[in-house]
Design a protein around this motif. Structure first.
Motif, PDB file in Angstrom:
ATOM      1  N   THR A 125      17.394  -2.017  -5.117  1.00  0.00           N
ATOM      2  CA  THR A 125      18.039  -0.774  -4.101  1.00  0.00           C
ATOM      3  C   THR A 125      18.922  -1.410  -2.708  1.00  0.00           C
ATOM      4  N   VAL A 126      19.696  -1.706  -2.664  1.00  0.00           N
ATOM      5  CA  VAL A 126      20.663  -2.216  -1.672  1.00  0.00           C
ATOM      6  C   VAL A 126      20.679  -0.691  -0.586  1.00  0.00           C
ATOM      7  N   ARG A 127      19.935  -0.620   0.416  1.00  0.00           N
ATOM      8  CA  ARG A 127      20.562   0.469   1.322  1.00  0.00           C
ATOM      9  C   ARG A 127      21.036   0.202   2.781  1.00  0.00           C
ATOM     10  N   ILE A 128      21.462   0.272   3.255  1.00  0.00           N
ATOM     11  CA  ILE A 128      22.581   0.002   4.119  1.00  0.00           C
ATOM     12  C   ILE A 128      22.309   1.055   5.296  1.00  0.00           C
ATOM     13  N   ALA A 129      21.403   0.510   6.442  1.00  0.00           N
ATOM     14  CA  ALA A 129      21.758   1.823   7.352  1.00  0.00           C
ATOM     15  C   ALA A 129      22.432   1.149   8.524  1.00  0.00           C
ATOM     16  N   ASP A 130      22.458   2.424   9.448  1.00  0.00           N
ATOM     17  CA  ASP A 130      22.638   2.959  10.809  1.00  0.00           C
ATOM     18  C   ASP A 130      23.072   1.195  11.854  1.00  0.00           C
ATOM     19  N   PRO A 131      22.663   1.061  12.835  1.00  0.00           N
ATOM     20  CA  PRO A 131      21.830  -0.517  13.407  1.00  0.00           C
ATOM     21  C   PRO A 131      21.327  -0.101  14.492  1.00  0.00           C
ATOM     22  N   ALA A 132      21.556   1.834  14.688  1.00  0.00           N
ATOM     23  CA  ALA A 132      20.199   2.041  15.098  1.00  0.00           C
ATOM     24  C   ALA A 132      19.229   2.372  14.518  1.00  0.00           C
ATOM     25  N   VAL A 133      19.309   2.623  13.283  1.00  0.00           N
ATOM     26  CA  VAL A 133      17.828   3.266  12.230  1.00  0.00           C
ATOM     27  C   VAL A 133      17.379   1.747  11.966  1.00  0.00           C
ATOM     28  N   TYR A 134      18.053   0.813  11.244  1.00  0.00           N
ATOM     29  CA  TYR A 134      18.101  -1.117  11.184  1.00  0.00           C
ATOM     30  C   TYR A 134      17.211  -1.013  11.678  1.00  0.00           C
ATOM     31  N   GLN A 135      17.880  -1.457  13.194  1.00  0.00           N
ATOM     32  CA  GLN A 135      16.706  -2.104  14.340  1.00  0.00           C
ATOM     33  C   GLN A 135      15.475  -1.598  14.285  1.00  0.00           C
ATOM     34  N   LYS A 136      15.455   0.002  14.804  1.00  0.00           N
ATOM     35  CA  LYS A 136      14.143   0.133  14.478  1.00  0.00           C
ATOM     36  C   LYS A 136      12.801   0.268  13.298  1.00  0.00           C
ATOM     37  N   ARG A 137      13.694  -0.260  12.046  1.00  0.00           N
ATOM     38  CA  ARG A 137      13.135  -0.527  10.818  1.00  0.00           C
ATOM     39  C   ARG A 137      12.948  -1.996  10.869  1.00  0.00           C
ATOM     40  N   MET A 138      13.514  -3.044  11.618  1.00  0.00           N
ATOM     41  CA  MET A 138      13.005  -4.208  11.580  1.00  0.00           C
ATOM     42  C   MET A 138      12.274  -4.367  12.623  1.00  0.00           C
ATOM     43  N   ASN A 139      12.009  -3.715  13.854  1.00  0.00           N
ATOM     44  CA  ASN A 139      11.049  -3.769  15.010  1.00  0.00           C
ATOM     45  C   ASN A 139       9.869  -3.161  14.220  1.00  0.00           C
ATOM     46  N   GLY A 140       9.492  -2.360  13.212  1.00  0.00           N
ATOM     47  CA  GLY A 140       8.335  -1.967  12.283  1.00  0.00           C
ATOM     48  C   GLY A 140       8.073  -2.737  11.450  1.00  0.00           C
ATOM     49  N   PHE A 141       8.564  -3.810  11.036  1.00  0.00           N
ATOM     50  CA  PHE A 141       8.762  -4.707   9.741  1.00  0.00           C
ATOM     51  C   PHE A 141       8.598  -3.511   8.819  1.00  0.00           C
ATOM     52  N   ASP A 142       9.124  -2.620   8.650  1.00  0.00           N
ATOM     53  CA  ASP A 142       8.988  -1.468   7.629  1.00  0.00           C
ATOM     54  C   ASP A 142      11.046  -1.782   6.381  1.00  0.00           C
ATOM     55  N   PHE A 143      10.588  -2.913   6.007  1.00  0.00           N
ATOM     56  CA  PHE A 143      11.325  -3.320   4.848  1.00  0.00           C
ATOM     57  C   PHE A 143      10.987  -3.929   4.062  1.00  0.00           C
ATOM     58  N   ASP A 144      11.471  -4.698   3.105  1.00  0.00           N
ATOM     59  CA  ASP A 144      10.682  -5.132   1.659  1.00  0.00           C
ATOM     60  C   ASP A 144      11.848  -6.723   1.854  1.00  0.00           C
ATOM     61  N   MET A 145      12.980  -6.576   1.912  1.00  0.00           N
ATOM     62  CA  MET A 145      14.056  -7.936   1.897  1.00  0.00           C
ATOM     63  C   MET A 145      15.028  -7.516   2.988  1.00  0.00           C
ATOM     64  N   THR A 146      15.371  -8.067   3.809  1.00  0.00           N
ATOM     65  CA  THR A 146      16.643  -8.144   4.414  1.00  0.00           C
ATOM     66  C   THR A 146      17.212  -9.761   5.000  1.00  0.00           C
ATOM     67  N   ILE A 147      18.788  -9.651   5.648  1.00  0.00           N
ATOM     68  CA  ILE A 147      19.101 -10.512   6.213  1.00  0.00           C
ATOM     69  C   ILE A 147      18.880 -10.875   6.782  1.00  0.00           C
ATOM     70  N   THR A 148      18.881 -12.490   7.291  1.00  0.00           N
ATOM     71  CA  THR A 148      18.378 -12.459   8.688  1.00  0.00           C
ATOM     72  C   THR A 148      18.531 -14.045   9.333  1.00  0.00           C
ATOM     73  N   VAL A 149      18.705 -14.426  10.765  1.00  0.00           N
ATOM     74  CA  VAL A 149      18.534 -16.310  10.865  1.00  0.00           C
ATOM     75  C   VAL A 149      17.918 -16.597  11.908  1.00  0.00           C
ATOM     76  N   TYR A 150      17.405 -17.606  11.535  1.00  0.00           N
ATOM     77  CA  TYR A 150      16.208 -18.240  11.620  1.00  0.00           C
ATOM     78  C   TYR A 150      17.244 -19.020  13.287  1.00  0.00           C
ATOM     79  N   ALA A 151      17.457 -18.810  14.325  1.00  0.00           N
ATOM     80  CA  ALA A 151      18.535 -19.511  15.245  1.00  0.00           C
ATOM     81  C   ALA A 151      17.565 -20.746  15.594  1.00  0.00           C
ATOM     82  N   ASN A 152      17.585 -22.125  15.523  1.00  0.00           N
ATOM     83  CA  ASN A 152      16.865 -23.008  15.811  1.00  0.00           C
ATOM     84  C   ASN A 152      18.375 -23.807  17.090  1.00  0.00           C
ATOM     85  N   SER A 153      17.608 -25.227  17.538  1.00  0.00           N
ATOM     86  CA  SER A 153      18.740 -25.458  18.106  1.00  0.00           C
ATOM     87  C   SER A 153      18.113 -27.314  17.906  1.00  0.00           C
TER      88      SER A 153
END
Length: 596
Positions: A460-488
């Protein structure tokens, strides 16, 4: 952070720097001499004036840029706060004086001393002093309300001393090759900014010394900055020809269609486009020309890092490596790239994609020797097999062969397919949620959903409001999401933030996958101190190999050019830097020119 040269020369330079120097470099001698007048990728005679308007995603509800909680306004740190040193975008990792007029690394590598420029002043008229630097560091690393990345980033600092009003000394717990440079990135604000703590000033601007002053905000929809005509550093070599616009404005949007229509409607002066379909179809030349806009592709030499669909290994079903491997096998990049992205992307394959730091083939030489020291803690595959590469889809046979491989892995994990549903031994269906901050990935996930359904998996795909999304990310409250491991090209302390055990259990950290592994912990130590560029590359390849064998991410894609749209009266320096981000470069180095 965030390189192609031997580090030994740099370490020799750093150790010699028992005397004060105008800058520091990691990996090569400094390109700019002590008497340089301006960076080569700026126009030192650029005129001042005009307005520069940019789009910004989401919204904001706080003007305090340092707290973990809240949606932060995007420009405060970049525009109103100076750092001790300024990074050169022409070099892999080199820093030159800004608030600090000189810097000195101790011969034993266990401390660094910054001497502050006596001309440096805050916007309230106070001089920038050592006590302000110390207060900034302590607030960011010790205040419970601060985002945890600061604590990890400068974790090897044991104490800060202020032996004189304009001298600040950072002492280290151990030698750390990049620490003197990354301390130069410290954003400095007045000690008067947060006299109690961050929590007591959740919406308070820091008192800065940067080129701009905050002017106004409108209900989380707009923020505006005005250039300080009396900016103390405007004639320094690291600031000459930079920050030329009188007004910088950010217009926030919550839906990507608003951003697209905004640029075509002339609401923005500059915009970077990351979506290939938009680049091909959303910006007809006729619409852009009416607003004196045009499309450009800028080349760069940045390391691509890793973009992908990260899996949270803290919870089922992704606590099972066989399930994670099946996810990687099931994603059909080639079809997505050709049908949705017009073939414009290349596949990410490493956490150091597009660099010499990426692992390849089987381990050998120095990398093998390093991994052998960790052999009891590593699976045999690390030594016996080639480093995992993303699967490919054959145009003739399609994704079916890859799905068959995925099904075999899932069966090995104990799942069975029955009447269109994949269930574990207890009869529980394999389902998971894909958490997304926007609708951008709907088309990508739609194709993947259909392919997973063929295996009996429900995503299932859940599109979250940016504030909700950030709150869930901060608490690791997700199964899978999109992200970037930025490296130099000079990886360092940020690797512990991505992959360290302490970060894995710290809310708000960037260890999204929850990696906590004894072998990885030992490899992370290799990024704290090294004696040559070769040692750093060996450590990076070993870490890359070990993490890729854990299958924590479904690799996505990258591009080796930046796609940008901007007005024809935006002045751009003739020479581009090698390592940069387009919006930051245009904002800091562009200028408003008169139309013919």
């Amino acid at each position: 952070m965030n390189l192609h040269f031997l580090l030994s020369a740099a370490l020799a330079f750093l150790s010699v720097t028992a005397h004060a120097a105008h800058g520091l470099s990691l990996g090569q001698p400094l390109q700019y001499a002590a008497d340089f007048q301006a960076f080569r990728y700026v126009n030192p005679n650029a005129p001042k004036g005009g307005t520069f308007t940019l789009p910004a995603a989401g919204s904001f509800d706080t003007l305090n840029p340092f707290t973990l909680k809240g949606d932060h306004e995007v420009g405060i740190t970049m525009l109103t706060l100076d750092t001790l040193l300024e990074k050169s975008w022409d070099e892999p990792f080199a820093m030159y004086g800004l608030l600090a007029q000189d810097v000195r690394v101790a011969a034993d590598g266990l401390s660094v001393t910054f001497t502050l420029n006596p001309k440096a002043t805050f916007h309230n008229g106070d001089p920038v002093l050592a006590k302000d630097v110390a207060a900034s560091f302590r607030t960011l690393t010790a205040d419970p309300a601060a985002a945890p990345m600061y604590k990890f980033y400068w974790g090897d600092v044991s104490k800060v001393e202020t032996p004189s009003p304009r001298t600040v000394v950072f002492r280290f717990k151990q030698r750390n090759s990049e620490l003197p440079l990354i301390l130069g990135e410290l954003p400095v604000f007045s000690h008067k900014s947060y006299p109690q703590d961050l929590a007591a000033a959740a919406n308070t601007l820091p008192i800065g010394s940067g080129p701009y002053r905050f002017a106004k905000a409108e209900s989380g929809r707009l923020s505006e900055y005005r250039r300080d005509p009396h900016y103390w550093a405007q004639n320094l070599p690291t600031r000459k020809g930079r920050y030329n616009f009188d007004t910088v404005r950010f217009r926030y949007y919550k839906d990507d269609s608003v951003r697209i229509e905004g640029i075509k409607g002339g609401r923005y002066d500059f915009m970077q486009e990351n979506v290939a379909r938009n680049w091909e179809r959303a910006y007809p030349d006729s619409a852009l020309h009416k607003r004196h806009l045009s499309k450009h592709e800028w080349a760069h030499r940045n390391t691509a890092g890793m973009q992908g669909f990260v899996m949270n290994t803290r919870k089922p079903p992704f606590d099972n490596i066989l399930v994670r491997r099946a996810m990687v096998e099931s994603f059909d990049f080639e079809t997505v790239n050709s049908r949705l992205f017009y073939g414009s992307y290349r596949r990410s394959n490493s956490f150091f994609t597009n660099s010499t730091l990426a692992a390849a083939g089987k381990p050998q030489g120095a990398e093998l020797a390093l991994l052998n020291t960790l052999k009891p803690q590593l699976p045999p595959q690390v030594f016996d097999e080639k480093v995992p590469e993303p699967p490919q889809t054959n145009p003739a046979s399609g994704v079916r062969p890859n799905l068959l491989k995925a099904r075999a892995l899932l069966e090995q994990a104990g799942y069975r397919y029955h009447q269109g549903i994949l269930k574990d031994k207890n009869g529980k269906p394999l389902t998971f949620e894909f958490l997304s901050p926007s609708k951008t990935y709907e088309r990508v996930t739609a194709k993947w959903q259909r392919d997973l359904a063929k295996l009996g998996i429900k995503m299932t795909v859940r599109i979250a409001d940016p504030a909700v999304y950030q709150k869930r990310m901060n608490g690791f409250d997700f199964d899978m999401t999109i992200t970037v491991y930025a490296n130099s090209n000079s990886p360092g302390n940020e690797q512990a933030v991505y992959f360290g055990c302490e970060a894995a259990k710290t809310d708000g950290s960037r260890n999204w996958a929850g990696v906590c592994n004894p072998a990885v912990e030992k490899l992370l130590k290799r990024f704290e101190h090294f004696n040559s560029r070769a040692e750093l590359e060996t450590a990076a390849r070993a870490l890359d190999r070990v993490i890729r064998h854990q299958y924590i991410i479904v690799p996505n894609w990258y591009a080796d050019t930046f796609r940008v749209v901007y007005r024809d009266n935006l002045g751009i320096p003739a020479r581009m830097p090698l390592y940069y981000y387009p919006t930051e470069w245009a904002l800091s180095s562009g200028w408003r020119k008169a139309r013919p």
